[in-house]
Design a protein around this motif. Sequence first.
Motif, PDB file in Angstrom:
ATOM      1  N   GLN A  30       0.852  -1.194   0.000  1.00  0.00           N
ATOM      2  CA  GLN A  30       0.000   0.000   0.000  1.00  0.00           C
ATOM      3  C   GLN A  30       0.883   1.239   0.000  1.00  0.00           C
ATOM      4  O   GLN A  30       1.734   1.405   0.879  1.00  0.00           O
ATOM      5  CB  GLN A  30      -0.923   0.022   1.205  1.00  0.00           C
ATOM      6  CG  GLN A  30      -1.912   1.173   1.153  1.00  0.00           C
ATOM      7  CD  GLN A  30      -2.816   1.238   2.365  1.00  0.00           C
ATOM      8  OE1 GLN A  30      -2.384   0.957   3.477  1.00  0.00           O
ATOM      9  NE2 GLN A  30      -4.070   1.595   2.146  1.00  0.00           N
ATOM     10  N   THR A  31       0.671   2.103  -0.991  1.00  0.00           N
ATOM     11  CA  THR A  31       1.501   3.299  -1.104  1.00  0.00           C
ATOM     12  C   THR A  31       1.273   4.233   0.080  1.00  0.00           C
ATOM     13  O   THR A  31       0.186   4.271   0.659  1.00  0.00           O
ATOM     14  CB  THR A  31       1.212   4.069  -2.412  1.00  0.00           C
ATOM     15  OG1 THR A  31      -0.149   4.475  -2.424  1.00  0.00           O
ATOM     16  CG2 THR A  31       1.516   3.215  -3.636  1.00  0.00           C
ATOM     17  N   SER A  32       2.299   4.989   0.411  1.00  0.00           N
ATOM     18  CA  SER A  32       2.211   5.972   1.496  1.00  0.00           C
ATOM     19  C   SER A  32       1.901   7.357   0.946  1.00  0.00           C
ATOM     20  O   SER A  32       1.974   8.340   1.659  1.00  0.00           O
ATOM     21  CB  SER A  32       3.510   5.982   2.309  1.00  0.00           C
ATOM     22  OG  SER A  32       4.621   6.208   1.466  1.00  0.00           O
ATOM     23  N   HIS A  36      -3.236   6.032  -1.623  1.00  0.00           N
ATOM     24  CA  HIS A  36      -2.820   4.861  -0.825  1.00  0.00           C
ATOM     25  C   HIS A  36      -3.282   3.569  -1.485  1.00  0.00           C
ATOM     26  O   HIS A  36      -3.803   2.660  -0.841  1.00  0.00           O
ATOM     27  CB  HIS A  36      -3.336   4.961   0.616  1.00  0.00           C
ATOM     28  CG  HIS A  36      -2.906   6.202   1.316  1.00  0.00           C
ATOM     29  ND1 HIS A  36      -1.589   6.456   1.632  1.00  0.00           N
ATOM     30  CD2 HIS A  36      -3.605   7.284   1.732  1.00  0.00           C
ATOM     31  CE1 HIS A  36      -1.502   7.629   2.233  1.00  0.00           C
ATOM     32  NE2 HIS A  36      -2.705   8.150   2.298  1.00  0.00           N
ATOM     33  N   HIS A  37      -3.087   3.499  -2.815  1.00  0.00           N
ATOM     34  CA  HIS A  37      -3.517   2.317  -3.564  1.00  0.00           C
ATOM     35  C   HIS A  37      -2.584   1.136  -3.289  1.00  0.00           C
ATOM     36  O   HIS A  37      -1.478   1.296  -2.793  1.00  0.00           O
ATOM     37  CB  HIS A  37      -3.589   2.627  -5.065  1.00  0.00           C
ATOM     38  CG  HIS A  37      -2.272   2.986  -5.678  1.00  0.00           C
ATOM     39  ND1 HIS A  37      -1.686   4.226  -5.522  1.00  0.00           N
ATOM     40  CD2 HIS A  37      -1.429   2.265  -6.441  1.00  0.00           C
ATOM     41  CE1 HIS A  37      -0.528   4.237  -6.161  1.00  0.00           C
ATOM     42  NE2 HIS A  37      -0.347   3.070  -6.725  1.00  0.00           N
ATOM     43  N   TRP A  38      -3.077  -0.043  -3.608  1.00  0.00           N
ATOM     44  CA  TRP A  38      -2.354  -1.298  -3.417  1.00  0.00           C
ATOM     45  C   TRP A  38      -1.813  -1.756  -4.759  1.00  0.00           C
ATOM     46  O   TRP A  38      -2.505  -1.720  -5.767  1.00  0.00           O
ATOM     47  CB  TRP A  38      -3.284  -2.364  -2.853  1.00  0.00           C
ATOM     48  CG  TRP A  38      -3.709  -2.086  -1.445  1.00  0.00           C
ATOM     49  CD1 TRP A  38      -4.767  -1.321  -1.055  1.00  0.00           C
ATOM     50  CD2 TRP A  38      -3.094  -2.565  -0.250  1.00  0.00           C
ATOM     51  NE1 TRP A  38      -4.844  -1.302   0.319  1.00  0.00           N
ATOM     52  CE2 TRP A  38      -3.832  -2.057   0.839  1.00  0.00           C
ATOM     53  CE3 TRP A  38      -1.988  -3.380   0.001  1.00  0.00           C
ATOM     54  CZ2 TRP A  38      -3.509  -2.343   2.165  1.00  0.00           C
ATOM     55  CZ3 TRP A  38      -1.675  -3.663   1.318  1.00  0.00           C
ATOM     56  CH2 TRP A  38      -2.417  -3.147   2.384  1.00  0.00           C
ATOM     57  N   THR A  39      -0.569  -2.221  -4.753  1.00  0.00           N
ATOM     58  CA  THR A  39       0.086  -2.620  -5.984  1.00  0.00           C
ATOM     59  C   THR A  39       1.201  -3.620  -5.677  1.00  0.00           C
ATOM     60  O   THR A  39       1.760  -3.610  -4.586  1.00  0.00           O
ATOM     61  CB  THR A  39       0.667  -1.372  -6.699  1.00  0.00           C
ATOM     62  OG1 THR A  39       1.321  -1.766  -7.897  1.00  0.00           O
ATOM     63  CG2 THR A  39       1.651  -0.631  -5.828  1.00  0.00           C
ATOM     64  N   HIS A 111       5.934   2.966   0.902  1.00  0.00           N
ATOM     65  CA  HIS A 111       4.776   2.143   1.247  1.00  0.00           C
ATOM     66  C   HIS A 111       4.558   2.133   2.749  1.00  0.00           C
ATOM     67  O   HIS A 111       5.509   2.216   3.523  1.00  0.00           O
ATOM     68  CB  HIS A 111       4.955   0.718   0.707  1.00  0.00           C
ATOM     69  CG  HIS A 111       5.033   0.694  -0.780  1.00  0.00           C
ATOM     70  ND1 HIS A 111       6.227   0.782  -1.456  1.00  0.00           N
ATOM     71  CD2 HIS A 111       4.066   0.657  -1.722  1.00  0.00           C
ATOM     72  CE1 HIS A 111       5.988   0.792  -2.755  1.00  0.00           C
ATOM     73  NE2 HIS A 111       4.688   0.701  -2.944  1.00  0.00           N
ATOM     74  N   GLU A 113       2.119  -0.178   4.235  1.00  0.00           N
ATOM     75  CA  GLU A 113       1.622  -1.467   4.694  1.00  0.00           C
ATOM     76  C   GLU A 113       1.820  -2.494   3.581  1.00  0.00           C
ATOM     77  O   GLU A 113       1.938  -2.137   2.411  1.00  0.00           O
ATOM     78  CB  GLU A 113       0.129  -1.363   5.040  1.00  0.00           C
ATOM     79  CG  GLU A 113      -0.443  -2.583   5.710  1.00  0.00           C
ATOM     80  CD  GLU A 113      -1.928  -2.432   6.081  1.00  0.00           C
ATOM     81  OE1 GLU A 113      -2.541  -3.480   6.357  1.00  0.00           O
ATOM     82  OE2 GLU A 113      -2.468  -1.318   6.074  1.00  0.00           O
ATOM     83  N   TYR A 114       1.850  -3.765   3.962  1.00  0.00           N
ATOM     84  CA  TYR A 114       1.853  -4.840   2.973  1.00  0.00           C
ATOM     85  C   TYR A 114       0.930  -5.941   3.464  1.00  0.00           C
ATOM     86  O   TYR A 114       0.650  -6.049   4.661  1.00  0.00           O
ATOM     87  CB  TYR A 114       3.260  -5.382   2.702  1.00  0.00           C
ATOM     88  CG  TYR A 114       3.816  -6.241   3.814  1.00  0.00           C
ATOM     89  CD1 TYR A 114       3.629  -7.620   3.819  1.00  0.00           C
ATOM     90  CD2 TYR A 114       4.546  -5.675   4.853  1.00  0.00           C
ATOM     91  CE1 TYR A 114       4.141  -8.407   4.840  1.00  0.00           C
ATOM     92  CE2 TYR A 114       5.065  -6.457   5.871  1.00  0.00           C
ATOM     93  CZ  TYR A 114       4.857  -7.813   5.860  1.00  0.00           C
ATOM     94  OH  TYR A 114       5.356  -8.588   6.866  1.00  0.00           O
ATOM     95  N   LEU A 125      -8.386  -5.432  -3.188  1.00  0.00           N
ATOM     96  CA  LEU A 125      -7.439  -4.369  -2.816  1.00  0.00           C
ATOM     97  C   LEU A 125      -6.944  -3.615  -4.053  1.00  0.00           C
ATOM     98  O   LEU A 125      -6.805  -2.394  -4.021  1.00  0.00           O
ATOM     99  CB  LEU A 125      -6.247  -4.955  -2.055  1.00  0.00           C
ATOM    100  CG  LEU A 125      -6.530  -5.471  -0.650  1.00  0.00           C
ATOM    101  CD1 LEU A 125      -5.313  -6.185  -0.104  1.00  0.00           C
ATOM    102  CD2 LEU A 125      -6.956  -4.346   0.282  1.00  0.00           C
TER     103      LEU A 125
END
Length: 149
Positions: A30-32, A36-39, A111, A113-114, A125
């Motif tokens: 999750q981008t900071s 804050h999208h997940w990739t 990021h 979170e993961y 997500l």
Amino acid sequence: MALRACGFIVFRRLCDSVPPPGNIEFLLLQTSYGEHHWTPPKGHVDPGEDDLTTALRETEEEAGLGSEHLQVVDDFAHELRYEVGGRPKEVLYWLAELRDPGTAVMLSNEHQEYRWVRLEEACMLAKYRDLQETLRAAQKHLEARQHQQ
């Protein structure tokens, strides 16, 4: 000219005795910044750098997973094409298995979170349809490889 980025769809197998899809989890970060999208881990190609080198460098920078932690799946590559701020962007993803499922992920400051998640949660997500399709293609590819063995 399109912006170009490369990365890995990193996965781990939880238990060899359980067949896919039940034993496969994908790594999403999750981008900071921004939405804050997940990739999956990915990043821009540096001048003079080839695509695979970029994917390895970015995965190590963003998740702390270097080439010693990953086994690249040779017969899978998926390219996404879309626009960012009116500019075309291309993202090339390879598939890579985490050699030791217990290896710790070490996030960069890019990021916050993961998560290790199964396909359906990964698709929830990953809000973008093209990334969801890429994750589904990766899962399908892994299931087909499992059946061939």
